[in-house]
Write a protein that holds these residues in place. Structure first.
Motif, PDB file in Angstrom:
ATOM      1  N   VAL A  23       0.837  -1.200   0.000  1.00 51.11           N
ATOM      2  CA  VAL A  23       0.000   0.000   0.000  1.00 51.11           C
ATOM      3  C   VAL A  23       0.874   1.252   0.000  1.00 51.11           C
ATOM      4  O   VAL A  23       0.391   2.339  -0.295  1.00 51.11           O
ATOM      5  CB  VAL A  23      -0.987   0.037   1.193  1.00 51.11           C
ATOM      6  N   ILE A  24       2.148   1.090   0.328  1.00 54.22           N
ATOM      7  CA  ILE A  24       3.084   2.206   0.268  1.00 54.22           C
ATOM      8  C   ILE A  24       3.943   2.033  -0.974  1.00 54.22           C
ATOM      9  O   ILE A  24       4.570   1.007  -1.187  1.00 54.22           O
ATOM     10  CB  ILE A  24       3.961   2.298   1.535  1.00 54.22           C
ATOM     11  N   LYS A  25       3.936   3.061  -1.813  1.00 54.93           N
ATOM     12  CA  LYS A  25       4.765   3.126  -3.014  1.00 54.93           C
ATOM     13  C   LYS A  25       5.801   4.229  -2.773  1.00 54.93           C
ATOM     14  O   LYS A  25       5.824   4.851  -1.722  1.00 54.93           O
ATOM     15  CB  LYS A  25       3.925   3.460  -4.247  1.00 54.93           C
ATOM     16  N   TRP A  26       6.608   4.481  -3.789  1.00 57.16           N
ATOM     17  CA  TRP A  26       7.632   5.509  -3.681  1.00 57.16           C
ATOM     18  C   TRP A  26       7.535   6.457  -4.864  1.00 57.16           C
ATOM     19  O   TRP A  26       7.399   6.026  -6.004  1.00 57.16           O
ATOM     20  CB  TRP A  26       9.017   4.880  -3.632  1.00 57.16           C
ATOM     21  N   LEU A  53      10.209   9.705  -2.033  1.00 52.31           N
ATOM     22  CA  LEU A  53       9.235   9.963  -0.965  1.00 52.31           C
ATOM     23  C   LEU A  53       8.245   8.801  -0.880  1.00 52.31           C
ATOM     24  O   LEU A  53       7.659   8.422  -1.904  1.00 52.31           O
ATOM     25  CB  LEU A  53       8.463  11.250  -1.262  1.00 52.31           C
ATOM     26  N   PRO A  54       8.025   8.255   0.325  1.00 55.76           N
ATOM     27  CA  PRO A  54       6.999   7.222   0.455  1.00 55.76           C
ATOM     28  C   PRO A  54       5.617   7.859   0.299  1.00 55.76           C
ATOM     29  O   PRO A  54       5.358   8.940   0.829  1.00 55.76           O
ATOM     30  CB  PRO A  54       7.214   6.663   1.859  1.00 55.76           C
ATOM     31  N   ILE A  55       4.746   7.179  -0.434  1.00 53.21           N
ATOM     32  CA  ILE A  55       3.395   7.701  -0.694  1.00 53.21           C
ATOM     33  C   ILE A  55       2.372   6.574  -0.562  1.00 53.21           C
ATOM     34  O   ILE A  55       2.704   5.398  -0.670  1.00 53.21           O
ATOM     35  CB  ILE A  55       3.287   8.329  -2.103  1.00 53.21           C
ATOM     36  N   SER A 110      -0.888  10.676  -0.877  1.00 49.02           N
ATOM     37  CA  SER A 110      -0.416  11.383   0.304  1.00 49.02           C
ATOM     38  C   SER A 110       0.991  10.932   0.640  1.00 49.02           C
ATOM     39  O   SER A 110       1.327   9.752   0.507  1.00 49.02           O
ATOM     40  CB  SER A 110      -1.323  11.108   1.506  1.00 49.02           C
ATOM     41  N   VAL A 111       1.804  11.890   1.079  1.00 53.00           N
ATOM     42  CA  VAL A 111       3.173  11.593   1.484  1.00 53.00           C
ATOM     43  C   VAL A 111       3.154  10.986   2.883  1.00 53.00           C
ATOM     44  O   VAL A 111       2.457  11.464   3.777  1.00 53.00           O
ATOM     45  CB  VAL A 111       4.046  12.863   1.447  1.00 53.00           C
ATOM     46  N   VAL A 112       3.924   9.921   3.047  1.00 52.28           N
ATOM     47  CA  VAL A 112       4.020   9.203   4.312  1.00 52.28           C
ATOM     48  C   VAL A 112       5.325   9.605   4.990  1.00 52.28           C
ATOM     49  O   VAL A 112       6.361   9.710   4.340  1.00 52.28           O
ATOM     50  CB  VAL A 112       4.000   7.672   4.078  1.00 52.28           C
ATOM     51  N   SER A 113       5.274   9.821   6.284  1.00 51.04           N
ATOM     52  CA  SER A 113       6.477  10.118   7.066  1.00 51.04           C
ATOM     53  C   SER A 113       6.711   8.940   8.007  1.00 51.04           C
ATOM     54  O   SER A 113       5.839   8.609   8.820  1.00 51.04           O
ATOM     55  CB  SER A 113       6.277  11.411   7.863  1.00 51.04           C
ATOM     56  N   ILE A 114       7.887   8.301   7.867  1.00 45.24           N
ATOM     57  CA  ILE A 114       8.195   7.106   8.654  1.00 45.24           C
ATOM     58  C   ILE A 114       9.461   7.360   9.466  1.00 45.24           C
ATOM     59  O   ILE A 114      10.568   7.286   8.928  1.00 45.24           O
ATOM     60  CB  ILE A 114       8.401   5.874   7.745  1.00 45.24           C
ATOM     61  N   PRO A 115       9.326   7.673  10.755  1.00 46.93           N
ATOM     62  CA  PRO A 115      10.527   7.872  11.576  1.00 46.93           C
ATOM     63  C   PRO A 115      11.330   6.576  11.671  1.00 46.93           C
ATOM     64  O   PRO A 115      10.786   5.535  12.032  1.00 46.93           O
ATOM     65  CB  PRO A 115       9.977   8.272  12.947  1.00 46.93           C
ATOM     66  N   SER A 116      12.609   6.620  11.326  1.00 50.53           N
ATOM     67  CA  SER A 116      13.416   5.396  11.282  1.00 50.53           C
ATOM     68  C   SER A 116      13.540   4.733  12.655  1.00 50.53           C
ATOM     69  O   SER A 116      13.582   3.513  12.751  1.00 50.53           O
ATOM     70  CB  SER A 116      14.799   5.674  10.699  1.00 50.53           C
ATOM     71  N   SER A 117      13.586   5.522  13.712  1.00 53.97           N
ATOM     72  CA  SER A 117      13.728   4.936  15.047  1.00 53.97           C
ATOM     73  C   SER A 117      12.390   4.585  15.696  1.00 53.97           C
ATOM     74  O   SER A 117      12.358   3.952  16.749  1.00 53.97           O
ATOM     75  CB  SER A 117      14.509   5.890  15.951  1.00 53.97           C
ATOM     76  N   ALA A 118      11.285   4.990  15.071  1.00 53.86           N
ATOM     77  CA  ALA A 118       9.960   4.726  15.644  1.00 53.86           C
ATOM     78  C   ALA A 118       8.932   4.563  14.519  1.00 53.86           C
ATOM     79  O   ALA A 118       8.040   5.402  14.355  1.00 53.86           O
ATOM     80  CB  ALA A 118       9.556   5.853  16.593  1.00 53.86           C
ATOM     81  N   PRO A 119       9.030   3.481  13.725  1.00 56.71           N
ATOM     82  CA  PRO A 119       8.103   3.325  12.592  1.00 56.71           C
ATOM     83  C   PRO A 119       6.636   3.267  13.013  1.00 56.71           C
ATOM     84  O   PRO A 119       5.757   3.553  12.196  1.00 56.71           O
ATOM     85  CB  PRO A 119       8.563   2.024  11.934  1.00 56.71           C
ATOM     86  N   TRP A 120       6.365   2.938  14.249  1.00 53.61           N
ATOM     87  CA  TRP A 120       4.984   2.898  14.750  1.00 53.61           C
ATOM     88  C   TRP A 120       4.375   4.297  14.797  1.00 53.61           C
ATOM     89  O   TRP A 120       3.169   4.444  14.835  1.00 53.61           O
ATOM     90  CB  TRP A 120       4.914   2.243  16.137  1.00 53.61           C
ATOM     91  N   ASP A 121       5.216   5.333  14.754  1.00 53.53           N
ATOM     92  CA  ASP A 121       4.731   6.713  14.746  1.00 53.53           C
ATOM     93  C   ASP A 121       4.563   7.253  13.322  1.00 53.53           C
ATOM     94  O   ASP A 121       4.509   8.462  13.106  1.00 53.53           O
ATOM     95  CB  ASP A 121       5.677   7.622  15.541  1.00 53.53           C
ATOM     96  N   MET A 122       4.464   6.361  12.342  1.00 51.05           N
ATOM     97  CA  MET A 122       4.277   6.729  10.945  1.00 51.05           C
ATOM     98  C   MET A 122       3.018   7.581  10.799  1.00 51.05           C
ATOM     99  O   MET A 122       1.990   7.314  11.418  1.00 51.05           O
ATOM    100  CB  MET A 122       4.132   5.429  10.134  1.00 51.05           C
ATOM    101  N   THR A 123       3.137   8.641   9.975  1.00 48.34           N
ATOM    102  CA  THR A 123       1.998   9.524   9.730  1.00 48.34           C
ATOM    103  C   THR A 123       1.822   9.747   8.227  1.00 48.34           C
ATOM    104  O   THR A 123       2.729   9.506   7.437  1.00 48.34           O
ATOM    105  CB  THR A 123       2.185  10.900  10.410  1.00 48.34           C
TER     106      THR A 123
END
Length: 165
Positions: free
Chosen positions: A47-50, A61-63, A98-111
């Motif tokens: 579901v996430i493309k680039w 950018l992840p989308i 939509s652009v996805v933001s994935i914190p490398s140290s906390a992927p569970w906080d993806m927005t």
């Protein structure tokens, strides 16, 4: 006759694309204004493309589609933004990402950025990141519920503690 091009990306290695794969952002993307040519790549099943820049091999950018995260998503788009993309004959001519933001140290906080989606005219291949008129849509909408995030964080902590032993 179609011509195949390639770019040696840092994330995907050599990426092959054709002219009809290129998505042009006439104004660039905020923060990446010098990058006008992009292509969508990634695993078909994901579901996430680039969104890979064809101007900068290091930039991707992840989308995703906004309805994956918010099924009731109904962006109100300013008319002048639609005009920038060329002639639109029906809603089927438009794609919204939509652009996805994935914190490398906390992927569970993806927005996911629900306030400023990317609008693509699939016929003209022109695109723009726009600000929707729905002021209640957040810039950082969590992908996971609070309970799922807590569970993922706990599992990561347990795995790290097990690794340290």
């Amino acid at each position: 006759m179609t011509h195949t091009y390639s770019i040696n990306t840092t994330r995907f290695g050599e990426l092959f694309y054709e002219e009809e794969d290129v998505i042009v952002f006439p104004r660039g993307i905020p923060g990446f204004e010098r990058n006008h040519s992009w292509a969508i790549t990634g695993d078909e099943e994901s579901v996430i493309k680039w969104l890979q820049s064809l101007d900068d091999a290091e930039l991707a950018l992840p989308i995703t589609t906004p309805d994956i995260v918010m099924p009731e998503y109904n962006a109100r788009i300013p008319d002048d933004e639609i005009e920038l993309l060329g002639e639109i004959q029906s809603n089927d001519d438009l794609a919204l990402l939509s652009v996805v933001s994935i914190p490398s140290s906390a992927p569970w906080d993806m927005t996911v950025n629900m306030r400023a989606p990317i609008l693509i005219n699939v016929k003209t291949r022109k695109a723009a990141q726009i600000i929707v008129l729905n002021e209640d849509y957040p810039l950082r909408h969590p992908v996971f519920s609070e309970s799922v995030r807590a569970d993922m964080k706990a599992k990561a902590k347990n795995a790290q503690e097990a690794e340290e032993c």
